[in-house]
Design a protein around this motif. Structure first.
Motif, PDB file in Angstrom:
ATOM      1  N   ASP A  41     -31.422 -10.288 -32.108  1.00 24.86           N
ATOM      2  CA  ASP A  41     -30.733 -10.575 -30.854  1.00 24.86           C
ATOM      3  C   ASP A  41     -29.397 -11.238 -31.169  1.00 24.86           C
ATOM      4  N   CYS A  42     -28.745 -11.804 -30.169  1.00 18.71           N
ATOM      5  CA  CYS A  42     -27.395 -12.338 -30.383  1.00 18.71           C
ATOM      6  C   CYS A  42     -27.390 -13.492 -31.372  1.00 18.71           C
ATOM      7  N   LYS A  43     -28.411 -14.343 -31.345  1.00 19.09           N
ATOM      8  CA  LYS A  43     -28.478 -15.445 -32.289  1.00 19.09           C
ATOM      9  C   LYS A  43     -28.666 -14.919 -33.703  1.00 19.09           C
ATOM     10  N   ASP A  44     -29.561 -13.935 -33.837  1.00 22.31           N
ATOM     11  CA  ASP A  44     -29.790 -13.333 -35.149  1.00 22.31           C
ATOM     12  C   ASP A  44     -28.516 -12.707 -35.695  1.00 22.31           C
ATOM     13  N   LYS A  45     -27.855 -11.931 -34.867  1.00 17.11           N
ATOM     14  CA  LYS A  45     -26.641 -11.239 -35.301  1.00 17.11           C
ATOM     15  C   LYS A  45     -25.528 -12.242 -35.625  1.00 17.11           C
ATOM     16  N   SER A  46     -25.437 -13.323 -34.853  1.00 18.07           N
ATOM     17  CA  SER A  46     -24.409 -14.332 -35.111  1.00 18.07           C
ATOM     18  C   SER A  46     -24.683 -15.073 -36.416  1.00 18.07           C
ATOM     19  N   VAL A  47     -25.940 -15.387 -36.670  1.00 19.16           N
ATOM     20  CA  VAL A  47     -26.296 -16.041 -37.933  1.00 19.16           C
ATOM     21  C   VAL A  47     -25.973 -15.126 -39.112  1.00 19.16           C
ATOM     22  N   LEU A  48     -26.310 -13.841 -38.997  1.00 18.31           N
ATOM     23  CA  LEU A  48     -26.037 -12.901 -40.079  1.00 18.31           C
ATOM     24  C   LEU A  48     -24.545 -12.740 -40.310  1.00 18.31           C
ATOM     25  N   LEU A  49     -23.770 -12.550 -39.240  1.00 13.20           N
ATOM     26  CA  LEU A  49     -22.330 -12.357 -39.407  1.00 13.20           C
ATOM     27  C   LEU A  49     -21.670 -13.608 -39.970  1.00 13.20           C
ATOM     28  N   THR A  50     -22.094 -14.793 -39.512  1.00 12.57           N
ATOM     29  CA  THR A  50     -21.537 -16.033 -40.040  1.00 12.57           C
ATOM     30  C   THR A  50     -21.808 -16.161 -41.533  1.00 12.57           C
ATOM     31  N   ALA A  51     -23.043 -15.898 -41.941  1.00 12.34           N
ATOM     32  CA  ALA A  51     -23.392 -15.988 -43.365  1.00 12.34           C
ATOM     33  C   ALA A  51     -22.610 -14.968 -44.185  1.00 12.34           C
ATOM     34  N   LEU A  52     -22.426 -13.787 -43.634  1.00 12.33           N
ATOM     35  CA  LEU A  52     -21.712 -12.731 -44.344  1.00 12.33           C
ATOM     36  C   LEU A  52     -20.231 -13.080 -44.504  1.00 12.33           C
ATOM     37  N   LEU A  53     -19.611 -13.594 -43.432  1.00  7.23           N
ATOM     38  CA  LEU A  53     -18.206 -13.982 -43.520  1.00  7.23           C
ATOM     39  C   LEU A  53     -18.013 -15.131 -44.510  1.00  7.23           C
ATOM     40  N   ARG A  54     -18.927 -16.089 -44.502  1.00  5.75           N
ATOM     41  CA  ARG A  54     -18.805 -17.198 -45.451  1.00  5.75           C
ATOM     42  C   ARG A  54     -18.916 -16.694 -46.881  1.00  5.75           C
ATOM     43  N   GLN A  55     -19.773 -15.706 -47.107  1.00 10.67           N
ATOM     44  CA  GLN A  55     -19.900 -15.142 -48.443  1.00 10.67           C
ATOM     45  C   GLN A  55     -18.605 -14.454 -48.875  1.00 10.67           C
ATOM     46  N   LEU A  56     -17.830 -13.983 -47.897  1.00 10.54           N
ATOM     47  CA  LEU A  56     -16.540 -13.356 -48.175  1.00 10.54           C
ATOM     48  C   LEU A  56     -15.412 -14.387 -48.286  1.00 10.54           C
ATOM     49  N   GLY A  57     -15.756 -15.672 -48.198  1.00 10.04           N
ATOM     50  CA  GLY A  57     -14.755 -16.730 -48.328  1.00 10.04           C
ATOM     51  C   GLY A  57     -14.060 -17.088 -47.032  1.00 10.04           C
ATOM     52  N   ILE A  58     -14.627 -16.723 -45.886  1.00  7.64           N
ATOM     53  CA  ILE A  58     -14.023 -16.979 -44.577  1.00  7.64           C
ATOM     54  C   ILE A  58     -14.727 -18.161 -43.914  1.00  7.64           C
ATOM     55  N   GLU A  59     -13.949 -19.098 -43.368  1.00  7.31           N
ATOM     56  CA  GLU A  59     -14.526 -20.182 -42.579  1.00  7.31           C
ATOM     57  C   GLU A  59     -15.059 -19.598 -41.279  1.00  7.31           C
ATOM     58  N   ALA A  60     -16.353 -19.736 -41.028  1.00 10.07           N
ATOM     59  CA  ALA A  60     -16.965 -19.134 -39.850  1.00 10.07           C
ATOM     60  C   ALA A  60     -18.114 -19.998 -39.354  1.00 10.07           C
ATOM     61  N   TRP A  61     -18.350 -19.960 -38.027  1.00  6.66           N
ATOM     62  CA  TRP A  61     -19.443 -20.702 -37.401  1.00  6.66           C
ATOM     63  C   TRP A  61     -19.985 -19.900 -36.228  1.00  6.66           C
ATOM     64  N   PRO A  62     -21.276 -20.004 -35.951  1.00  9.32           N
ATOM     65  CA  PRO A  62     -21.782 -19.489 -34.673  1.00  9.32           C
ATOM     66  C   PRO A  62     -21.145 -20.279 -33.530  1.00  9.32           C
ATOM     67  N   LEU A  63     -20.967 -19.627 -32.414  1.00  7.84           N
ATOM     68  CA  LEU A  63     -20.342 -20.244 -31.247  1.00  7.84           C
ATOM     69  C   LEU A  63     -21.219 -19.959 -30.037  1.00  7.84           C
ATOM     70  N   LEU A  64     -21.713 -21.012 -29.395  1.00 10.96           N
ATOM     71  CA  LEU A  64     -22.566 -20.878 -28.215  1.00 10.96           C
ATOM     72  C   LEU A  64     -21.698 -20.775 -26.971  1.00 10.96           C
ATOM     73  N   VAL A  65     -21.967 -19.791 -26.121  1.00  8.49           N
ATOM     74  CA  VAL A  65     -21.185 -19.569 -24.907  1.00  8.49           C
ATOM     75  C   VAL A  65     -22.141 -19.266 -23.758  1.00  8.49           C
ATOM     76  N   SER A  66     -21.573 -19.155 -22.568  1.00  7.28           N
ATOM     77  CA  SER A  66     -22.339 -18.776 -21.387  1.00  7.28           C
ATOM     78  C   SER A  66     -21.735 -17.513 -20.804  1.00  7.28           C
ATOM     79  N   THR A  67     -22.531 -16.457 -20.724  1.00  8.13           N
ATOM     80  CA  THR A  67     -22.024 -15.199 -20.191  1.00  8.13           C
ATOM     81  C   THR A  67     -21.870 -15.220 -18.684  1.00  8.13           C
ATOM     82  N   GLY A  68     -22.520 -16.139 -18.009  1.00  9.29           N
ATOM     83  CA  GLY A  68     -22.448 -16.183 -16.562  1.00  9.29           C
ATOM     84  C   GLY A  68     -21.626 -17.337 -16.043  1.00  9.29           C
TER      85      GLY A  68
END
Length: 677
Positions: free
Chosen positions: A381-408
């Motif tokens: 889900d969105c949390k899973d995908k955000s955790v994966l993308l954050t970890a992947l970007l950090r492995q590429l040397g990019i400063e990255a963090w999950p960001l919590l938002v409200s869609t509504g």
């Protein structure tokens, strides 16, 4: 990821009752979710607006249906019952009324007690509501039934009670209501089929949800919207406070709205309304506009507390399977440097990891799967995908963090007290060349390099990092453009008439078009365009030449071309009419509109910033010169213009629309009242 549901879509789609956790998690199950509820079939009663994450991040413990815990038991000692208003009489045309809606929340035990007494006043209401259905997650909660009874009014005006609160009255069933929405929630349904229910009877139901376990350090939060679309005699909300877990409350009431009566004591907060005015819920209301009173109660004090909670909660998921993430990162290396690697990582998570939410058990809705687990499963889900993308970007040397938002709620989050429950979605924020970027890893069809990729427009977000002190203000979205050019060649001899159509988009609209193509298929997409034209020109047929799609994935622009035969612009097989009639229909591909008779009480949300252009060129020997004209209308939130030019056997109509602000006030003219005929 499905952390959906906030005030924007309030009271429309929610089709189970809210569950209960340490932070009062309300499960909202639709990408356009809201907080409607039902405890039977068919007719829903509107009661509350509480929002939080609604998807989980791991395959959780599955409790066999025979081990689901539910009991018939008396209510807890802290419950303070409220009497229904037995004298309440609704208008004669109402089929359903509530004599009582009573909800009580205990901060210390984290339990939720509810009682509703609803009266069925029509045959259709009896047909739809002569059963009770309560859903709960057996891995996370126990369900206690206190009362199930039918009250019948006697000739002398007294009410006689017939109780059915026995285990034999209930059936336990398991089903997945949201499977087609890619959500597994593991809930079971406790169903009672009531006997001898008649018009005029009242069904009395009282129950409690108890948590089986809760996340450490997750604090109490609840939101309650005082709005109902069916007649209610009496509605109450009671928060039983706990000195060991202090909370703060805040009431949001719009101008002109009568707020609920609030009584505050040392050990409780009590809110009540009597005979509230019926509320009619309107669509497309701006996310930060609440047309009813909203109570929020939170045990959090600062946004930094919330951020640190998520950092701790998600730490193991972020660190999971670093070797596998490193191997994937190496495969994404790109000759164009970091920018190209970032884009490849984003596309991988968006398109190679399918969306699927597993939402039940301990930590459901807040606890993500590990990055390595998500990578191996290729779903999340969105949390899973955000955790994966954050970890992947950090492995590429990019400063990255999950960001919590409200869609509504979007930007309205900034008006709320700090809480872990006001967020409904997770995305990712990162830095490249000193510039902050935000990306939603659940989007399909998104294109553009880093300078043309459309950032999510959620207003505010909270970074999952330990040094955060406040909400992050997200950048405004880039302008979106839609252009539809239609060239009509008319032939009154029924031989060479044709239509050439070019539909193009940039920014967010190009992403929307691309998503429609991928989800529905190219053939279905152009079939819809053909059907739209045939609505105006029934004789229109498709040409043998296949439609053409031209996609600029770097600058995020897309162009779709198609052509059609038009033997006559009138009824098939008849002589063409003397007039050619058409209008600015292409604008409505991007511009929201209402019918001409609608009068709104709430503001109207416009897509902003956005420009739409519909050009209609009509050419043929039968086309006579017309008077050239210019029309322009400006209002709060929009600019609309139409230019008519004419030449030899040719007339061109240029319709243009531009939004200049996000919401339109209630008194502003919607597009359908501005000559877009």
């Amino acid at each position: 990821m499905v952390l959906h549901g906030t005030i924007k879509h309030c009271f429309r789609v929610f089709d189970t009752f809210r569950l209960w956790g340490k932070d009062r998690l309300l499960w909202i199950h639709s990408p356009q979710a809201s907080s409607q509820w039902h405890d039977s079939t068919g007719i829903r009663g509107y009661r509350r607006a509480q929002f939080s994450f609604n998807c989980s991040m791991s395959i959780r413990r599955v409790i066999p249906i025979e081990q689901a815990e539910w009991h018939i038991a008396p209510p807890a000692a802290w419950v303070q019952a409220t009497k229904p208003d037995w004298s309440f009489e609704a208008d004669s045309d109402e089929g359903l009324t509530f004599l009582l809606i009573d909800e009580q929340l205990d901060v210390e035990t984290q339990c939720c007690w509810q009682r509703s007494v609803r009266r069925l006043l029509s045959v259709s209401a009896v047909q739809a509501l002569s059963q009770v259905e309560l859903d709960f997650d057996p891995a996370a909660h126990r369900l206690l039934i206190h009362e199930l009874a039918i009250w019948r009014k006697q000739d002398d005006g007294t009410w006689q009670k017939r109780s059915m609160a026995t285990r034999d009255s209930f059936l336990l069933r398991q089903r997945e209501r949201q499977l087609e929405q890619q959500l597994l929630n593991g809930r079971v349904s406790l169903v009672a089929l009531l006997e001898d229910v008649r018009v005029g009877d009242a069904i009395d139901l009282a129950w409690t949800l108890e948590p089986r376990e809760s996340l450490a350090d997750l604090r109490f939060t609840t939101y309650y919207g005082f709005a109902w679309s069916v007649p209610v005699a009496r509605a109450t909300l009671t928060i039983h406070l706990d000195d060991a877990s202090p909370t703060r409350w805040q009431l949001h009431s719009p101008d002109g709205e009568t707020p609920p009566t609030i009584e505050e004591a040392r050990n409780r907060l009590h809110c009540s309304v009597e005979h509230p005015t019926l509320f009619s819920f309107e669509n497309n209301v701006p996310a930060d506009y609440w047309p009813f009173s909203l109570l929020e109660v939170s045990g959090w004090h600062t946004w930094s507390e919330v951020a640190r909670f998520f950092v701790s909660l998600w730490a193991d998921a972020m660190a999971d399977s670093s070797d596998e993430i490193a191997e994937l990162a190496e495969s994404l290396r790109h000759e164009n440097g970091a920018a190209g690697e970032i884009i490849r990582a984003i596309r991988f998570v968006q398109e190679e990891v399918r969306y699927l939410a597993v939402d039940f058990g301990h930590g459901s809705g807040m606890l993500p799967n590990g990055a390595g687990i998500v990578l191996r499963r290729r779903f999340g889900d969105c949390k899973d995908k955000s955790v994966l993308l954050t970890a992947l970007l950090r492995q590429l040397g990019i400063e990255a963090w999950p960001l919590l938002v409200s869609t509504g709620w979007e930007g309205a989050v900034s008006r709320l007290q700090p809480s872990a429950s006001c967020f409904s979605h997770a995305i990712v924020t990162f830095f490249h060349d000193g510039k902050r970027h935000c990306v939603d890893p659940t989007i399909l069809g998104q294109r553009g390099d880093l300078s043309h990729m459309v950032a999510p427009s959620y207003g505010y977000g909270l970074e999952v990092r330990s040094d955060v002190a406040a909400l992050l203000s997200l950048p405004d979205p880039a302008p979106a453009e839609l252009t539809l050019i239609e060239y009509f060649k008319l032939d009154h001899r029924h031989q060479q008439g044709r239509v050439e159509q070019t539909l193009s988009g940039s920014g967010g609209i190009s992403d929307d078009l691309r998503t429609a193509l991928s989800q529905n298929g190219k053939s279905a997409f152009f079939d819809d365009r053909l059907a739209d034209l045939q609505h105006h020109f029934p004789a229109l047929t498709r040409e043998e030449q296949a439609p053409d799609v031209r996609d600029d994935e770097i600058e995020n622009r897309i162009e779709l071309r198609s052509s059609y035969q038009l033997p006559t612009w009138g009824t098939p097989g008849t002589k063409p009419p003397s007039q050619f009639e058409y209008g600015a229909h292409g604008l409505f591909l991007a511009v929201e509109h209402v019918n001409n008779t609608e009068r709104r009480r709430s503001p109207w949300a416009l897509r902003y910033p956005m420009r739409a252009h519909h050009q209609v060129v009509v050419q043929g020997k039968c086309v006579q010169k017309v008077t050239e004209a210019n029309f322009r209308s400006e209002g709060p939130g929009f600019i609309y213009a139409c230019q008519v030019t004419s030449g030899r056997h040719k007339v061109t109509f240029d319709y243009r629309w531009e939004t200049t602000q996000h919401p339109l006030c209630q008194d502003s003219c919607p597009p359908s009242k501005m000559g877009l005929q």
